[in-house]
Design an enzyme around this catalytic site. Structure first.
Site, PDB file in Angstrom:
ATOM      1  N   GLY A  45       0.818  -1.215   0.080  1.00 12.17           N
ATOM      2  CA  GLY A  45       0.027   0.016  -0.129  1.00 12.17           C
ATOM      3  C   GLY A  45       1.058   1.081  -0.251  1.00 12.17           C
ATOM      4  CD  GLN A  50       3.426   5.979   2.609  1.00 14.41           C
ATOM      5  OE1 GLN A  50       2.277   5.322   2.171  1.00 14.41           O
ATOM      6  NE2 GLN A  50       4.237   5.271   3.233  1.00 14.41           N
ATOM      7  CB  CYS A  91       5.240   2.345   7.649  1.00 15.96           C
ATOM      8  SG  CYS A  91       4.698   3.761   6.555  1.00 15.96           S
ATOM      9  CG  LEU A  92       6.570   1.032   1.404  1.00 17.82           C
ATOM     10  CD1 LEU A  92       5.862   1.363   0.159  1.00 17.82           C
ATOM     11  CD2 LEU A  92       7.671   0.045   1.357  1.00 17.82           C
ATOM     12  CG  HIS A 133      -0.730   1.317   7.200  1.00 17.22           C
ATOM     13  ND1 HIS A 133       0.231   0.789   7.823  1.00 17.22           N
ATOM     14  CD2 HIS A 133       0.060   2.160   6.419  1.00 17.22           C
ATOM     15  CE1 HIS A 133       1.386   1.138   7.721  1.00 17.22           C
ATOM     16  NE2 HIS A 133       1.250   2.184   6.900  1.00 17.22           N
ATOM     17  CD  GLU A 134      -1.126   2.341   2.752  1.00 17.40           C
ATOM     18  OE1 GLU A 134      -0.805   3.869   2.506  1.00 17.40           O
ATOM     19  OE2 GLU A 134      -0.403   1.765   3.038  1.00 17.40           O
ATOM     20  CG  HIS A 137       0.298   6.723   5.466  1.00 15.81           C
ATOM     21  ND1 HIS A 137       1.493   7.144   6.102  1.00 15.81           N
ATOM     22  CD2 HIS A 137       0.494   5.498   5.402  1.00 15.81           C
ATOM     23  CE1 HIS A 137       2.369   6.388   6.196  1.00 15.81           C
ATOM     24  NE2 HIS A 137       1.525   5.158   5.863  1.00 15.81           N
TER      25      HIS A 137
HETATM   26 NI    NI Z   1       2.641   3.233   5.746  1.00 17.40          NI
END
Ligand code: NI
Length: 178
Positions: A45, A50, A91-92, A133-134, A137
């Site tokens: 995701g 991000q 998380c990226l 999660h997204e 963000h």
């Molecule tokens: Ni993340």
């Protein structure tokens, strides 16, 4: 085009993304870039913030569950089950870190697709966790905000030290409220 993913310490990660009023070519290009970037980074995701764009949009694809990527624009959670799905999330934007977090096992989400059409999505298990999660963000929330105990925080700090996170970045981890 693969875009750069911003990481912990970049203040944009803490900002609230703005709703998208028109789904135009620029948004579609952004979504395609985000899918490419998500694949490149081996993520499941990725939110627009991000890649440094404060718009309410994210992409998601979990190979075991989906055969194509999803693009969700202006997503809103309409219904969520009790928090009973614990999963070790990464998380990226916070490389190498994993935190076990409890989230709703099932969610119903309303959003716009790439044609600007309203859609409803019901997901359970890992896809439901990814969606939550997204959406976090888009509201400037990160997995490090979901710590439930001092012990869990200490484990996280150790993980971050192992991966040579700077003291300044470790200090950004919120203290668990009692
Ligand atoms: Ni993340």
């Amino acid at each position: 085009m693969i875009r750069d993913i911003i990481t912990l310490g970049n203040p944009m990660l803490r900002m609230k993304s703005k709703p998208i009023s028109v789904v135009d070519q620029e948004i579609r290009m952004l979504a395609l870039d985000m899918i490419e970037t998500m694949y490149y980074a081996n993520g499941i995701g990725l939110s627009a913030v991000q890649v440094g764009v404060l718009k309410r949009l994210f992409v998601c694809e979990i190979p075991e569950y989906h055969d194509a990527p999803f693009v969700l624009i202006n997503p809103v959670i309409k219904l969520s089950a009790a928090k009973n799905a614990a999963y070790k999330e990464g998380c990226l934007s916070i490389p190498h870190v994993q935190i076990e977090i409890e989230r709703s096992k099932t969610v119903v989400i309303e959003y716009l697709d790439l044609d600007g059409k309203p859609r409803t999505l019901t997901e359970s298990e890992l896809p439901a966790i990814c969606l939550q999660h997204e959406i976090d963000h888009l509201d400037g929330k990160l997995i490090i905000d979901k710590l439930i105990s001092e012990e869990q925080r200490n484990q996280l700090v150790l993980q971050m030290q192992d991966f040579e996170y700077s003291k300044a970045l470790i200090n950004l981890v919120p203290v668990v409220k009692r």
